[in-house]
Enzyme design. Structure first.
Site, PDB file in Angstrom:
ATOM      1  N   SER A  10       0.841  -1.251   0.029  1.00 34.62           N
ATOM      2  CA  SER A  10      -0.078   0.038  -0.040  1.00 34.62           C
ATOM      3  C   SER A  10       0.887   1.302   0.130  1.00 34.62           C
ATOM      4  O   SER A  10       1.915   1.130   0.508  1.00 34.62           O
ATOM      5  CB  SER A  10      -0.818  -0.082   1.197  1.00 34.62           C
ATOM      6  OG  SER A  10      -1.582   1.140   1.435  1.00 34.62           O
TER       7      SER A  10
ATOM      8  N   TYR B  17      -1.557   0.272  10.290  1.00 34.04           N
ATOM      9  CA  TYR B  17      -1.772  -0.561   9.103  1.00 34.04           C
ATOM     10  C   TYR B  17      -0.693  -0.311   8.129  1.00 34.04           C
ATOM     11  O   TYR B  17       0.168  -1.146   7.631  1.00 34.04           O
ATOM     12  CB  TYR B  17      -3.041   0.091   8.361  1.00 34.04           C
ATOM     13  CG  TYR B  17      -3.253  -0.189   6.957  1.00 34.04           C
ATOM     14  CD1 TYR B  17      -3.367  -1.866   6.596  1.00 34.04           C
ATOM     15  CD2 TYR B  17      -3.017   0.675   5.919  1.00 34.04           C
ATOM     16  CE1 TYR B  17      -3.562  -1.852   5.159  1.00 34.04           C
ATOM     17  CE2 TYR B  17      -3.375   0.223   4.628  1.00 34.04           C
ATOM     18  CZ  TYR B  17      -3.371  -0.916   4.128  1.00 34.04           C
ATOM     19  OH  TYR B  17      -3.507  -1.359   2.965  1.00 34.04           O
TER      20      TYR B  17
ATOM     21  N   LYS C 262       2.040  -3.239   6.607  1.00 31.94           N
ATOM     22  CA  LYS C 262       2.576  -3.207   5.210  1.00 31.94           C
ATOM     23  C   LYS C 262       3.641  -3.145   5.035  1.00 31.94           C
ATOM     24  O   LYS C 262       4.400  -3.807   3.998  1.00 31.94           O
ATOM     25  CB  LYS C 262       1.572  -2.303   4.414  1.00 31.94           C
ATOM     26  CG  LYS C 262       0.209  -2.564   4.064  1.00 31.94           C
ATOM     27  CD  LYS C 262       0.021  -3.988   3.557  1.00 31.94           C
ATOM     28  CE  LYS C 262      -1.420  -4.247   3.191  1.00 31.94           C
ATOM     29  NZ  LYS C 262      -1.706  -5.896   2.290  1.00 31.94           N
TER      30      LYS C 262
END
Length: 329
Positions: free
Chosen positions: A117, A141, A145
């Site tokens: 991402s 998050y 990643k």
């Protein structure tokens, strides 16, 4: 070859499954159905229900289907939730990935494609984000990643696995109405949801150093993103991988106000957006450089923002017919 797609019944995963099947690839999907919709999958795809944390299941799937490559999309992906539940995100996104990679190594699977991402970059103050832009994620998050990329690359180097990490930007649209996003977490469905409830779309901050004062983002059609996964998988299949890290975007910026204007035009709603205070962590501009992707894959995104909005709106109205203005029902 047979590709295992984890999270293949999800919004992005189902598009990847359709793109790969349409291109003649054999596909098996592993999905825990926590957010996946089985009906999205092509008829030719075998679905195995389960988690990437289930090592015994992974061993059976990889061997039983003679899997020769993995496309890993299964992950938790809501930024706000990751701030509230970091342990959940590290357990699902990192511990689960470690179990999957252990199974891949044991089975001798030589190819691994990881869906990363743009969240790995944080809020860089640059005109175009390249793959060399420093990675400074600002939420759990994004951290998972980035750590996932490290783990994938290290495993690839240690065990001779060709790997690719795709850092994609803001995803929207649908290849078909029934494949549309069912969540209300990204800006396009969030605006749709507001319009459906008779409320004005919200703009968080209109005083950024941009031409119209609103944030600028790079949006990519989910069908283009699926084709990028296919192109990367085929690059790995012919031995052209090794260790790829690629941005996936259009390389073009669209402001939040411009995007909402397109949504209002496509949906037939006439309402003035309301401007609210800035949100913490929002960069003024986040646009990808797609130069490496074009060079490495010989591929570029084809669909524009209007196509994203039109296809997403069609999918939204399939599930929310009340969203149509009275004159269009």
């Amino acid at each position: 070859m047979t590709w295992l797609i984890t999270g293949g019944a999800g919004y992005i995963g189902a598009h990847v499954a359709h793109a790969m099947v349409a291109a003649g690839e054999r596909v098996v999907v592993l999905d825990d159905r926590s957010t996946g919709v089985v009906e999205r999958l092509p008829d030719a795809v075998t679905l195995v229900e389960g988690s990437v944390s289930d090592r015994a299941l992974l061993d059976r799937v990889l061997a039983g289907h003679a899997v020769s490559g993995v496309v890993h999309l299964a992950a938790k992906k809501q930024v706000g939730e990751s701030v509230e539940q970091p342990l959940l995100y590290y357990r699902e996104n990192i511990a689960g990935l470690a179990v999957l990679l252990e199974a891949v190594v044991a089975a001798g699977v030589p190819r691994f494609l990881f869906s990363s991402s743009a969240a790995v970059y944080g809020v860089p103050d640059v005109e175009l984000i390249t793959e060399e832009t420093p990675c400074l994620p600002i939420n759990p998050y994004g951290e998972t990643k980035l750590a996932g990329e490290w783990l994938v690359r290290a495993t690839g180097r240690a065990h001779g696995i060709s790997t690719a990490c795709l850092r994609y930007f803001n995803v929207a649209g649908a290849a078909a109405p029934e494949l549309a996003d069912t969540g209300v977490f990204n800006i396009v469905p969030m605006v749709f949801d507001r319009l459906t409830r008779g409320e004005a779309p919200r703009i968080f901050g209109a005083d950024y150093p941009t031409p119209d004062g609103t944030c600028i983002r790079d949006y990519i059609h989910v069908a283009d993103l699926a084709e990028a996964h296919l192109a990367a998988a085929r690059k790995l299949a012919v031995g052209g991988g090794g260790d790829l890290t690629l941005n996936v975007g259009r390389g073009e910026g669209v402001s939040v106000r411009e995007l909402i204007d397109v949504i209002l035009e496509v949906s037939g709603h006439a309402v003035e957006p309301v401007v609210e205070p800035r949100r913490a962590g929002d960069a003024a501009r986040a646009v990808a450089s797609d130069a490496r992707m074009v060079r490495e894959l010989g591929w570029t995104a084809r669909r524009d923002v209007r196509s994203m909005v039109e296809s997403a709106w069609e999918g939204w109205c399939l599930r929310h017919p009340e969203a149509l203005p009275d004159t269009r029902k």
